[in-house]
Motif scaffolding. Structure first.
Motif, PDB file in Angstrom:
ATOM      1  N   ALA A   1      28.531  29.933  18.294  1.00  0.00           N
ATOM      2  CA  ALA A   1      29.260  28.687  18.088  1.00  0.00           C
ATOM      3  C   ALA A   1      29.751  28.092  19.410  1.00  0.00           C
ATOM      4  CB  ALA A   1      30.439  28.932  17.145  1.00  0.00           C
ATOM      5  N   ASP A   2      29.912  28.931  20.433  1.00  0.00           N
ATOM      6  CA  ASP A   2      30.424  28.449  21.713  1.00  0.00           C
ATOM      7  C   ASP A   2      29.314  28.326  22.763  1.00  0.00           C
ATOM      8  OD1 ASP A   2      29.958  31.145  21.864  1.00  0.00           O
ATOM      9  OD2 ASP A   2      31.819  31.643  22.916  1.00  0.00           O
ATOM     10  N   ARG A   3      28.076  28.136  22.315  1.00  0.00           N
ATOM     11  CA  ARG A   3      26.946  28.042  23.259  1.00  0.00           C
ATOM     12  C   ARG A   3      27.096  26.872  24.228  1.00  0.00           C
ATOM     13  NH1 ARG A   3      25.550  26.779  18.183  1.00  0.00           N
ATOM     14  NH2 ARG A   3      24.797  24.666  17.713  1.00  0.00           N
ATOM     15  N   ASP A   4      27.806  25.822  23.813  1.00  0.00           N
ATOM     16  CA  ASP A   4      27.979  24.663  24.689  1.00  0.00           C
ATOM     17  C   ASP A   4      28.902  24.965  25.866  1.00  0.00           C
ATOM     18  OD1 ASP A   4      26.323  23.206  23.058  1.00  0.00           O
ATOM     19  OD2 ASP A   4      27.957  22.303  21.905  1.00  0.00           O
ATOM     20  N   ARG A   5      29.604  26.096  25.832  1.00  0.00           N
ATOM     21  CA  ARG A   5      30.499  26.469  26.922  1.00  0.00           C
ATOM     22  C   ARG A   5      29.754  27.174  28.060  1.00  0.00           C
ATOM     23  NH1 ARG A   5      34.862  29.997  24.197  1.00  0.00           N
ATOM     24  NH2 ARG A   5      35.328  30.436  26.399  1.00  0.00           N
ATOM     25  N   VAL A   6      28.472  27.470  27.840  1.00  0.00           N
ATOM     26  CA  VAL A   6      27.676  28.094  28.895  1.00  0.00           C
ATOM     27  C   VAL A   6      27.412  27.050  29.974  1.00  0.00           C
ATOM     28  CG1 VAL A   6      25.490  29.199  29.492  1.00  0.00           C
ATOM     29  CG2 VAL A   6      26.605  29.714  27.296  1.00  0.00           C
ATOM     30  N   ALA A   7      27.760  27.364  31.217  1.00  0.00           N
ATOM     31  CA  ALA A   7      27.577  26.419  32.322  1.00  0.00           C
ATOM     32  C   ALA A   7      26.090  26.166  32.554  1.00  0.00           C
ATOM     33  CB  ALA A   7      28.221  26.969  33.589  1.00  0.00           C
ATOM     34  N   GLU A   8      25.783  24.987  33.044  1.00  0.00           N
ATOM     35  CA  GLU A   8      24.383  24.615  33.251  1.00  0.00           C
ATOM     36  C   GLU A   8      23.688  25.566  34.221  1.00  0.00           C
ATOM     37  OE1 GLU A   8      21.723  20.759  34.735  1.00  0.00           O
ATOM     38  OE2 GLU A   8      23.897  20.580  34.471  1.00  0.00           O
ATOM     39  N   TYR A   9      24.403  25.970  35.300  1.00  0.00           N
ATOM     40  CA  TYR A   9      23.789  26.846  36.290  1.00  0.00           C
ATOM     41  C   TYR A   9      23.431  28.203  35.692  1.00  0.00           C
ATOM     42  CZ  TYR A   9      27.909  29.846  36.735  1.00  0.00           C
ATOM     43  OH  TYR A   9      28.915  30.729  36.482  1.00  0.00           O
ATOM     44  N   ALA A  10      24.164  28.596  34.642  1.00  0.00           N
ATOM     45  CA  ALA A  10      23.990  29.931  34.074  1.00  0.00           C
ATOM     46  C   ALA A  10      23.123  29.946  32.819  1.00  0.00           C
ATOM     47  CB  ALA A  10      25.359  30.533  33.742  1.00  0.00           C
ATOM     48  N   SER A  11      22.707  28.787  32.354  1.00  0.00           N
ATOM     49  CA  SER A  11      22.015  28.698  31.064  1.00  0.00           C
ATOM     50  C   SER A  11      20.781  29.603  30.992  1.00  0.00           C
ATOM     51  CB  SER A  11      21.621  27.249  30.785  1.00  0.00           C
ATOM     52  OG  SER A  11      20.926  27.164  29.555  1.00  0.00           O
ATOM     53  N   ALA A  12      19.875  29.481  31.957  1.00  0.00           N
ATOM     54  CA  ALA A  12      18.645  30.275  31.925  1.00  0.00           C
ATOM     55  C   ALA A  12      18.961  31.764  32.040  1.00  0.00           C
ATOM     56  CB  ALA A  12      17.712  29.838  33.049  1.00  0.00           C
ATOM     57  N   SER A  13      19.924  32.099  32.886  1.00  0.00           N
ATOM     58  CA  SER A  13      20.278  33.508  33.085  1.00  0.00           C
ATOM     59  C   SER A  13      20.892  34.111  31.825  1.00  0.00           C
ATOM     60  CB  SER A  13      21.262  33.643  34.256  1.00  0.00           C
ATOM     61  OG  SER A  13      20.670  33.219  35.467  1.00  0.00           O
ATOM     62  N   VAL A  14      21.770  33.369  31.188  1.00  0.00           N
ATOM     63  CA  VAL A  14      22.411  33.863  29.972  1.00  0.00           C
ATOM     64  C   VAL A  14      21.369  34.052  28.866  1.00  0.00           C
ATOM     65  CG1 VAL A  14      23.988  33.243  28.101  1.00  0.00           C
ATOM     66  CG2 VAL A  14      24.704  32.971  30.489  1.00  0.00           C
ATOM     67  N   LYS A  15      20.475  33.105  28.726  1.00  0.00           N
ATOM     68  CA  LYS A  15      19.426  33.236  27.703  1.00  0.00           C
ATOM     69  C   LYS A  15      18.552  34.452  27.971  1.00  0.00           C
ATOM     70  CE  LYS A  15      19.222  28.292  26.614  1.00  0.00           C
ATOM     71  NZ  LYS A  15      18.434  27.047  26.718  1.00  0.00           N
TER      72      LYS A  15
END
Length: 581
Positions: A322-336
């Motif tokens: 539910a809080d996926r939009d809180r992932v920073a843009e720089y970290a998006s690929a890394s988090v995924k």
């Protein structure tokens, strides 16, 4: 001419004798070498003969083992004068060999009936004792191992041959169980020091020790690991630097807030050189700043790609959070990527908490997950035996010998047993003090919902899909009542805590559409602040409806739950939802 011919004949004879000696190899005995006695321990149901009664060190001793009809040789070994075990390898059928040590030896043979297989335990420390019960078993039979350790030691590893053997363990008593395969089993047990008093009896205990044993992390001094302390940026880069093997790095002045002699100075330079974790625009590194979950995921992602040369392009959708939009843009690929690899998992089934800090215990898990490593054994707390089937057979408390008429949990046991939510672990025994595991908690909720039909499969690394609780796990996972761990395991035998079970019950109540109004504030309890964020609202709701009640101002959110306590919680929940009881 005649003399020459004689010399030639003599030379050829000497060469022939030497050649025979070389060809005979280990059967040629140097008369000047010290002889060591070799004998065989008398063995029931088998005749054992040795190739020699004495040999010097370095020679090969052979043993011929002829079992009686209907029997087989499981293990053949010899022991020196100090009781050191030397395995004798099979050269051919019934013939075994080993090199003589510089000592007298005795040959031992374990003989078993055909169709029965044996268990042999080798220990790195002579003070470790391992008892197998039974000592031999038929395929499919359960074997229990009890490990006795010297004071201050812990089991560091248990290696099995064959590797397919799966050990289930019980924390505290160092008891292991496994199902006997269709071959003999050899176990190697090693011990290490038990140095951290603050990680004992936790689910991450062996992850912490594994990370420390591999040199990825260290303790914080005074026998502590401080597992719940946030990981700082300096600790994060130092751990990755250690994992890389401390590669040669030219130390240079890089950040204004890191003196050249600081213990993590090289790690920060290395991390900058490999674009793993960089400093800030003001030329500082801020080493004491706690690292967030998405920052750690980014550092690990870059480490995998830039240092390990790993294909780090795999991605996992974050739609379930539910809080996926809180992932920073720089970290998006890394988090995924980290989520897809099981390195980063949600703090609840639907919350990722990317800006939350990383506790030291979780860093240990994450570091091991980079290489798909795991501790040498899975640790489980003192679990009660599996519940007896059939599951829907109600037993009144008067038939349970360990439930007294004046027991505080009497009504809870009567309620849960009569409804088929919980069952005696064996005839006439409820085992009220037994601890409840994750899979047992899942089965209880599944039974409360009437055991609906499920579709799909389990996707946990430590479940085969053939377990008796498979449907319950699928149902609970699909409905978000429970989730797995960072390493994609379910850990079915891990003991559940009070706040974990309350969170499950709260989600189940939401699923059923029950009233979730909460009026109790947790600050009225001395340890209310110890409740983890995801369990705050569930614990307020449970306290409001007296599903949990504090004792002398203590809520005990991290305490492990007994079967008696869970029975009472389910009983109160049943009254709350207007069930008869």
């Amino acid at each position: 001419m005649k003399k020459t011919r004689t010399y030639v004949i003599l030379t050829l004879a000497i060469l022939l004798i030497l050649s025979v000696g070389v060809l005979a190899g280990k059967n040629v005995i140097d008369s000047n070498a010290a002889q060591h006695a070799a004998s065989a321990r008398e063995t029931e149901h088998a005749a054992v003969t040795l190739s020699d009664s004495g040999l010097p060190a370095g020679r090969t001793l052979k043993a011929t083992v002829l079992p009686e009809h209907g029997y087989r040789a499981a293990f053949v070994w010899m022991e020196d004068a100090s009781s050191n075990r030397i395995t004798m390898t099979a050269e051919k059928e019934n013939v075994y060999s080993a090199v003589m040590p510089d000592s007298d030896v005795t040959v031992f043979v374990t003989v078993l009936p055909q169709g029965s297989f044996g268990i042999r335990c080798d220990c790195s420390d002579p003070e470790i004792t391992v008892n197998a019960e039974p000592s031999s078993a038929a395929p499919g039979e359960e074997v229990s191992l009890t490990v006795q350790l010297p004071e201050g030691k812990r089991v560091q590893s248990v290696e099995c041959a064959p590797e397919e053997v799966i050990l289930h363990t019980v924390r505290g008593s160092d008891v292991y169980t496994f199902t006997m395969p269709e071959e003999d089993v050899t176990l190697q047990v090693s011990a290490g020091p038990r140095v951290f008093s603050d990680v004992e009896s936790t689910w991450y205990e062996n992850y912490v020790y594994a990370a420390v044993d591999r040199g990825y992390m260290t303790g914080t001094g005074s026998g502590l690991f401080q597992p719940e302390e946030p990981v700082t940026r300096s600790q994060a880069v130092q751990s990755l630097y250690a994992m890389a093997g401390y590669p040669e790095t030219e130390l240079r002045e890089l950040y204004t807030d890191i003196p050249a002699g600081t213990w993590f100075a090289k790690a920060t330079v290395w991390a900058e050189d490999h674009d793993i974790l960089n400093g800030f625009t003001d030329n500082t590194f801020r080493p004491d700043l706690p690292i967030t979950r998405q920052q750690m995921a980014t550092a690990i992602h870059r480490y995998a790609s830039n240092v390990m040369n790993m294909d780090a392009t795999e991605r996992s959708a974050l739609s379930r959070f539910a809080d996926r939009d809180r992932v920073a843009e720089y970290a998006s690929a890394s988090v995924k990527w980290a989520v897809s690899r099981g390195i980063l998992e949600g703090i609840t089934p639907d919350l990722l908490d990317p800006e939350g800090v990383v506790p030291r215990s979780q860093l240990a898990v994450m570091l091991l997950a980079i290489n798909d490593e795991s501790p040498s054994r899975q640790v489980v707390s003192d679990v009660a035996p599996e519940e007896e089937v059939p599951e829907n057979r109600p037993l009144p408390s008067e038939d349970l010998e360990d439930v007294k008429d004046n027991a505080w949990y009497l009504n809870g046991v009567n309620f849960t047993v009569s409804h088929g939510y919980m069952n005696p672990v064996r005839e006439h025994e409820f085992m009220p003090k037994g601890l409840v595991t994750r899979q047992q908690a899942t089965r209880i909720l599944y039974a409360m919902d009437g055991k609906p039909e499920v579709t799909g499969t389990v996707s946990y690394a430590d479940l085969t899909g053939q377990e008796g609780y498979t449907d319950a796990v699928i149902w609970a996972t699909q409905n978000g009542f429970i989730t797995g761990y960072y390493d994609a395991t379910f850990r079915p035998d891990a003991v559940i805590t009070r706040q974990q079970f309350v969170a499950m019950l709260y989600k189940y109540a939401f699923y059923k559409g029950y009233d979730l109004t909460a009026s109790v504030e947790l600050d009225q309890f001395d340890d209310g602040g110890d409740v983890v964020p995801y369990a705050v609202e569930p614990m307020r709701w449970a306290a409001t409806n007296q599903i949990v009640q504090g004792s002398h101002g203590i809520l005990g959110p991290a305490e492990q739950l007994t079967r008696a306590q869970v029975a009472c919680m389910i009983h109160t929940f049943g009254v709350y939802r207007n069930e008869d009881g």
